[in-house]
Design a protein around this motif. Structure first.
Motif, PDB file in Angstrom:
ATOM      1  N   ARG A   1       0.835  -1.211   0.000  1.00 38.74           N
ATOM      2  CA  ARG A   1       0.000   0.000   0.000  1.00 38.74           C
ATOM      3  C   ARG A   1       0.864   1.254   0.000  1.00 38.74           C
ATOM      4  N   ARG A   2       1.986   1.217   0.735  1.00 38.16           N
ATOM      5  CA  ARG A   2       2.894   2.367   0.744  1.00 38.16           C
ATOM      6  C   ARG A   2       3.508   2.596  -0.635  1.00 38.16           C
ATOM      7  N   LEU A   3       3.846   1.496  -1.309  1.00 37.83           N
ATOM      8  CA  LEU A   3       4.442   1.619  -2.637  1.00 37.83           C
ATOM      9  C   LEU A   3       3.443   2.175  -3.639  1.00 37.83           C
ATOM     10  N   THR A   4       2.214   1.660  -3.616  1.00 37.87           N
ATOM     11  CA  THR A   4       1.184   2.168  -4.537  1.00 37.87           C
ATOM     12  C   THR A   4       0.839   3.625  -4.211  1.00 37.87           C
ATOM     13  N   ALA A   5       0.880   3.967  -2.906  1.00 37.81           N
ATOM     14  CA  ALA A   5       0.624   5.353  -2.517  1.00 37.81           C
ATOM     15  C   ALA A   5       1.731   6.263  -3.011  1.00 37.81           C
ATOM     16  N   PHE A   6       2.953   5.757  -3.052  1.00 38.01           N
ATOM     17  CA  PHE A   6       4.067   6.533  -3.576  1.00 38.01           C
ATOM     18  C   PHE A   6       3.892   6.780  -5.074  1.00 38.01           C
ATOM     19  N   LEU A   7       3.475   5.757  -5.798  1.00 35.19           N
ATOM     20  CA  LEU A   7       3.296   5.881  -7.243  1.00 35.19           C
ATOM     21  C   LEU A   7       2.108   6.779  -7.590  1.00 35.19           C
ATOM     22  N   ASP A   8       1.037   6.682  -6.796  1.00 36.67           N
ATOM     23  CA  ASP A   8      -0.148   7.500  -7.049  1.00 36.67           C
ATOM     24  C   ASP A   8      -0.894   7.721  -5.735  1.00 36.67           C
TER      25      ASP A   8
ATOM     26  N   TRP B   1      -2.995   9.838  -4.866  1.00 39.25           N
ATOM     27  CA  TRP B   1      -4.396  10.236  -5.022  1.00 39.25           C
ATOM     28  C   TRP B   1      -5.315   9.049  -5.285  1.00 39.25           C
ATOM     29  N   GLN B   2      -4.737   7.868  -5.465  1.00 38.25           N
ATOM     30  CA  GLN B   2      -5.546   6.667  -5.635  1.00 38.25           C
ATOM     31  C   GLN B   2      -6.290   6.319  -4.340  1.00 38.25           C
ATOM     32  N   ASP B   3      -5.669   6.675  -3.193  1.00 42.38           N
ATOM     33  CA  ASP B   3      -6.302   6.452  -1.892  1.00 42.38           C
ATOM     34  C   ASP B   3      -5.977   7.655  -1.008  1.00 42.38           C
ATOM     35  N   PRO B   4      -6.577   8.811  -1.321  1.00 40.86           N
ATOM     36  CA  PRO B   4      -6.185  10.061  -0.646  1.00 40.86           C
ATOM     37  C   PRO B   4      -6.503  10.106   0.846  1.00 40.86           C
ATOM     38  N   LEU B   5      -7.451   9.294   1.299  1.00 42.55           N
ATOM     39  CA  LEU B   5      -7.815   9.288   2.717  1.00 42.55           C
ATOM     40  C   LEU B   5      -7.217   8.106   3.462  1.00 42.55           C
ATOM     41  N   GLY B   6      -6.449   7.283   2.738  1.00 49.23           N
ATOM     42  CA  GLY B   6      -5.847   6.103   3.344  1.00 49.23           C
ATOM     43  C   GLY B   6      -4.345   6.123   3.238  1.00 49.23           C
TER      44      GLY B   6
END
Length: 363
Positions: free
Chosen positions: A209-216, A218-223
């Motif tokens: 989840r941290r890696l995907t959050a780094f890439l985008d 805004w895909q999970d802006p509240l998480g």
């Protein structure tokens, strides 16, 4: 007491970083501290105590000849390793943020991973003085050192604490590199490291989840992307001069724990580009002065110890700044000398004490 340090000493950039850090810890934490403890100065007062303990530790260590560590390196390392093991025992290790990384002693909490960062470097420097085979010999020189580094890394990963584990590996490999390891061996280690790091990320859903959050983010802006987004929302509006000291908005329950890992975002928001640049320049001055000092050393043990300790602290600072500015995924590493925290601040100051003792032998 401070007059004994020359204008070119390693002490001054660290001192200025710590003063900036104390002010910014108060600014970043006042809202949270008032809400949680009904005391706006709660974290700032504790940081001041940590800073005092750090200064005391630095002054003590500064007066211990660096050659002393050759004699006691193994004992220091084994003691640190023992702490790294017992922190994993339920009831002994305290769990915070999902990691069992602290040992509670009354009102003081000790983080063994911070201690092993320094003791491992000292031990590896001492080993080079004792082992028959040089580090350029892979199977009998480099491999035993790598086994020690990986043992420390896996113990930290059992907590789990990937950020501290990476700094331990980087510090250990810095020693190996400065001792004369062949670059072809590092190419293979880099490939193995990438594969291993990928495996560690895939093995833990929160790291994915941290890696995907780094890439985008805004895909999970509240998480998973929340912290990265709020950090950038603090840095962006700061502009050249910032919103003014104590006037930041992100510390008002937007950016989680702003006085810890993401304190640089508050620096950029309140002090602007020039304030952020001042912090970065302090780290650059610290690194350049340490590098210059190492070039003047003729003792191999002292030179390797100096370079590796500097690389440990500078690499942690670089990773933290990269995370806060969105260049790397969130790792949970503090910014040396600025972020709130006792173990990190005190141990880093003791490492500076070792460097200051070495510095005496270059003048």
């Amino acid at each position: 007491m401070l007059k004994k340090y020359s204008n070119t000493s390693l002490f001054w950039p660290v001192f200025f970083l710590s003063i900036i850090g104390l002010i910014m810890v108060y600014s970043a934490s006042e809202v949270i501290a008032l809400d949680r403890y009904d005391d706006a100065y709660f974290f700032a007062k504790r940081q001041a105590v940590f800073l005092l303990l750090g200064f005391m530790g630095m002054f003590i260590v500064e007066n211990i000849p660096y050659t002393w560590y050759k004699r006691w390196a193994r004992l220091l390392f084994l003691g640190s390793l023992f702490l790294l093991i017992i922190v994993l025992v339920p009831g002994v290790g305290l769990v915070r943020g999902g990691a069992r990384s602290w040992i509670g002693l009354s009102t003081i909490n000790i983080q063994p991973a911070e201690i092993i960062k320094v003791s491992l470097i000292i031990y590896l420097c001492e080993v080079n003085e004792r082992l028959k085979y040089p580090v350029s010999h892979f199977s009998r020189g480099m491999m035993p050192r790598l086994v020690v580094i990986l043992c420390c890394f896996f113990l930290v990963m059992l907590q789990p604490d990937l950020g501290s584990g990476l700094i331990i590996v980087l510090g250990g490999l810095a020693v190996v590199y400065f001792q004369g390891a062949q670059m072809k061996h590092f190419y293979g280690l880099f490939l193995i490291g990438v594969i291993g790091l990928t495996g560690l990320i895939l093995a833990a859903p929160y790291r994915i989840r941290r890696l995907t959050a780094f890439l985008d983010p805004w895909q999970d802006p509240l998480g998973s992307g929340f912290q990265s987004i709020q950090s950038l929302l603090a840095i962006g509006p700061g502009g050249l001069l910032g919103s003014g000291l104590f006037n930041g908005k992100q510390k008002h329950f937007y950016l989680p724990e702003p006085h810890n890992d993401f304190i640089f975002a508050i620096v950029a928001e309140e002090l602007g580009f020039f304030g952020a640049l001042m912090v970065i320049l302090c780290f650059i001055v610290f690194f350049s002065r340490g590098l210059r000092m190492s070039l003047l050393l003729t003792d191999t043990f002292a030179r390797t110890l100096c370079l590796a300790l500097m690389m440990m602290m500078i690499s942690q600072a670089w990773i933290n700044l990269a995370v806060v500015t969105g260049l790397l995924p969130v790792t949970g590493l503090t910014l040396p000398f600025l972020s709130y925290g006792g173990s990190s601040l005190v141990i880093n100051y003791m490492a500076v004490g070792i460097l200051l003792n070495i510095e005496k032998h270059t003048v």
